[in-house]
Scaffold this active site. Structure first.
Site, short mmCIF file in Angstrom:
data_model
loop_
_atom_site.label_atom_id
_atom_site.label_comp_id
_atom_site.label_asym_id
_atom_site.label_seq_id
_atom_site.Cartn_x
_atom_site.Cartn_y
_atom_site.Cartn_z
N GLY A 144 -4.39 -14.98 36.32
CA GLY A 144 -3.91 -14.75 37.78
C GLY A 144 -4.13 -15.95 38.75
O GLY A 144 -4.75 -15.83 39.96
N THR A 177 -1.98 -18.10 40.19
CA THR A 177 -1.04 -18.43 40.81
C THR A 177 -1.21 -18.26 42.60
O THR A 177 -0.80 -19.51 43.14
CB THR A 177 0.14 -17.35 40.78
OG1 THR A 177 -0.08 -16.26 40.86
CG2 THR A 177 0.69 -17.56 39.20
N ARG A 178 -2.04 -17.63 42.69
CA ARG A 178 -2.23 -17.31 44.33
C ARG A 178 -3.54 -16.71 44.59
O ARG A 178 -4.40 -16.64 43.88
CB ARG A 178 -1.27 -16.15 44.43
CG ARG A 178 0.08 -16.30 44.41
CD ARG A 178 1.03 -14.88 44.68
NE ARG A 178 1.03 -13.76 43.71
CZ ARG A 178 0.84 -12.68 43.95
NH1 ARG A 178 0.39 -12.26 45.12
NH2 ARG A 178 0.93 -11.76 42.62
N ASN A 232 -9.76 -13.02 36.54
CA ASN A 232 -9.48 -13.11 37.98
C ASN A 232 -8.22 -12.10 38.29
O ASN A 232 -8.12 -11.32 39.35
CB ASN A 232 -9.03 -14.35 38.69
CG ASN A 232 -8.58 -14.19 40.06
OD1 ASN A 232 -9.22 -13.86 41.13
ND2 ASN A 232 -7.31 -14.25 40.11
N SER A 255 -15.50 -6.38 42.86
CA SER A 255 -14.98 -5.94 44.35
C SER A 255 -16.12 -5.13 44.76
O SER A 255 -16.82 -4.50 44.25
CB SER A 255 -13.75 -5.43 44.22
OG SER A 255 -13.34 -4.71 45.53
N TYR A 280 -8.90 1.98 41.91
CA TYR A 280 -9.27 0.44 42.09
C TYR A 280 -10.81 0.46 41.96
O TYR A 280 -11.40 -0.58 41.22
CB TYR A 280 -8.78 -0.11 43.34
CG TYR A 280 -8.97 -1.65 43.38
CD1 TYR A 280 -8.25 -2.65 43.07
CD2 TYR A 280 -10.11 -1.86 44.42
CE1 TYR A 280 -8.76 -3.90 43.20
CE2 TYR A 280 -10.54 -3.20 44.66
CZ TYR A 280 -9.74 -4.17 44.04
OH TYR A 280 -10.16 -5.47 44.28
N LYS A 288 -13.24 -1.54 39.17
CA LYS A 288 -14.17 -2.75 39.33
C LYS A 288 -15.68 -2.15 39.00
O LYS A 288 -16.40 -2.94 38.53
CB LYS A 288 -13.84 -3.05 40.86
CG LYS A 288 -12.82 -3.44 41.16
CD LYS A 288 -12.28 -4.96 40.35
CE LYS A 288 -11.19 -5.66 40.73
NZ LYS A 288 -10.90 -6.92 40.00
P1 NAP Z 1 -3.35 -11.79 44.63
O1 NAP Z 1 -3.36 -12.76 45.71
O2 NAP Z 1 -2.62 -10.40 44.86
O3 NAP Z 1 -3.04 -12.48 43.04
C1 NAP Z 1 -3.19 -11.47 42.13
C2 NAP Z 1 -2.97 -12.36 40.56
O4 NAP Z 1 -3.13 -11.54 39.76
C3 NAP Z 1 -1.70 -13.06 40.62
O5 NAP Z 1 -2.00 -14.59 40.28
C4 NAP Z 1 -0.86 -12.25 39.92
O6 NAP Z 1 0.47 -13.07 39.16
C5 NAP Z 1 -1.80 -11.83 38.96
N1 NAP Z 1 -1.58 -10.43 38.09
C6 NAP Z 1 -1.17 -9.40 38.95
N2 NAP Z 1 -0.81 -8.45 37.92
C7 NAP Z 1 -1.12 -9.18 36.83
C8 NAP Z 1 -0.77 -8.62 35.35
N3 NAP Z 1 -0.22 -7.33 34.96
N4 NAP Z 1 -1.09 -9.52 34.38
C9 NAP Z 1 -1.52 -10.91 34.71
N5 NAP Z 1 -1.92 -11.21 36.13
C10 NAP Z 1 -1.32 -10.51 36.97
O7 NAP Z 1 -4.90 -11.15 44.41
P2 NAP Z 1 -6.28 -11.79 45.06
O8 NAP Z 1 -6.55 -11.01 46.41
O9 NAP Z 1 -6.33 -13.16 44.95
O10 NAP Z 1 -7.38 -11.03 44.10
C11 NAP Z 1 -7.74 -11.80 42.76
C12 NAP Z 1 -8.79 -10.98 42.43
O11 NAP Z 1 -9.79 -10.74 43.25
C13 NAP Z 1 -8.23 -9.38 41.98
O12 NAP Z 1 -9.13 -8.90 40.73
C14 NAP Z 1 -8.87 -8.57 43.01
O13 NAP Z 1 -8.99 -7.22 42.48
C15 NAP Z 1 -10.21 -9.36 43.20
N6 NAP Z 1 -10.47 -9.01 44.94
C16 NAP Z 1 -9.82 -9.34 45.80
C17 NAP Z 1 -10.27 -9.16 47.21
C18 NAP Z 1 -9.22 -9.38 48.26
O14 NAP Z 1 -9.71 -9.03 49.23
N7 NAP Z 1 -8.09 -10.00 48.08
C19 NAP Z 1 -11.33 -8.24 47.25
C20 NAP Z 1 -12.18 -8.05 46.25
C21 NAP Z 1 -11.62 -8.22 45.13
P3 NAP Z 1 1.47 -13.35 39.60
O15 NAP Z 1 1.37 -13.96 41.18
O16 NAP Z 1 2.55 -14.06 38.80
O17 NAP Z 1 2.39 -11.96 39.94
#
Ligand code: NAP
Length: 252
Positions: free
Chosen positions: A13, A15-16, A89, A145, A158, A162
């Site tokens: 993951g 990309t973003r 990730n 998380s 979720y 986690k």
């Molecule tokens: P995000 O911006 O929504 O990006 C999600 C990433 O996961 C993207 O690269 C996406 O790929 C990939 N992905 C989604 N479904 C997938 C699948 N089935 N197989 C493979 N890749 C997949 O997420 P983020 O906020 O950066 O979060 C990254 C990590 O941090 C996650 O594990 C999330 O639970 C954790 N986290 C985030 C937060 C927060 O507040 N943002 C807080 C706590 C924990 P594509 O772009 O190609 O679709």
């Protein structure tokens, strides 16, 4: 402080959001990167082309598909010419408040969330761990998380995924330590990414920010700094640790 020259890093993951920030930081400090994307191939290619250094590539992966994981890791190892560090990730967040969804939607949310956030990373650990065992060295860092401990009232799957990831990581930290394989966790609170964009721009945004005495949410680069710290040489004794990064919004 960071020097990852010659290190080969696999990031799911990438990309973003957090995965992108982690990829950029590793590349900036000299690592060769293999990132995975799920749907966003163009974002992945653009990121690869923008990274410092030149030995980087991206691979399509649906982490919830058990049959894709081994091939993707093999392809990444073959491209990189080895593997030193794995960052689990990729993840999803699906709202499914218990009294507001049908039983079918409840089932779908649980299956998709656990397959993506827990079983997928476990499968990555299986194949990366097997490679690291032969090499007698490696690091796995899983992105968990705050919700694992604080609870996720509208997305219980979720929170459970986690919490499971924390338990998986700590179990593997013990199981893999004799093989010189490190397993650690970084557990963010709210971070400004696509995952949280909708809720942060809603009327709940200010309430979420005020959960932290810093009165803000985290930035992906701050989470990436903690990942880098765990991944660097000299941090081996931190195996099994969970680093909370939530601006003191939830202390335990
Ligand atoms: P995000 O911006 O929504 O990006 C999600 C990433 O996961 C993207 O690269 C996406 O790929 C990939 N992905 C989604 N479904 C997938 C699948 N089935 N197989 C493979 N890749 C997949 O997420 P983020 O906020 O950066 O979060 C990254 C990590 O941090 C996650 O594990 C999330 O639970 C954790 N986290 C985030 C937060 C927060 O507040 N943002 C807080 C706590 C924990 P594509 O772009 O190609 O679709």
């Amino acid at each position: 402080m960071f020097d990852f020259r010659g290190k080969k890093v696999f990031i799911t993951g990438g990309t973003r959001g957090i995965g992108k920030a982690v990829s950029e930081k590793f590349a900036k400090h000299g690592a060769d990167i293999a990132i995975t994307y799920f749907k966003e191939k163009i974002l992945a290619k653009n990121l690869i082309n923008s990274l410092s250094g030149s030995n980087h590539n991206c691979f399509q992966l649906d982490i919830s598909d058990k049959d894709q994981v081994q091939n993707t890791i093999d392809d990444a190892i073959s491209f990189l010419g080895g593997l030193d560090i794995v960052i689990n990730n990729a993840g999803i967040f699906i709202d499914h408040p218990i009294f507001e969804v049908t039983y079918d939607d409840w089932q779908d949310s649980w299956h998709s969330t656990l397959e993506t956030n827990l079983i997928g990373p476990a499968n990555v650990c299986y194949f990366a761990g097997s490679y690291f065992k032969k090499k007698k060295k490696g690091k796995i860092i899983n992105i968990s998380s705050r919700g694992a401990n604080r609870g996720e009232p509208t997305a219980p799957a979720y929170g459970a995924s986690k919490a499971g990831l924390n338990a998986l990581s700590q179990s593997l930290a013990i199981a893999l330590a004799p093989y010189n394989i490190f397993v650690g966790v970084v557990a963010p609170g709210f971070v400004e990414t696509d995952m949280t964009a909708e809720i942060l721009s809603s009327s709940k945004g200010d309430i979420i920010k005020s959960q932290s005495p810093l009165n803000r949410v985290g930035q992906p680069e701050e989470i990436a700094n903690a990942v880098m710290m765990m991944a660097m040489d000299g941090m081996e004794y931190a195996t099994g640790s969970i680093i909370d990064l939530n601006g003191a919004s939830y202390l335990r």
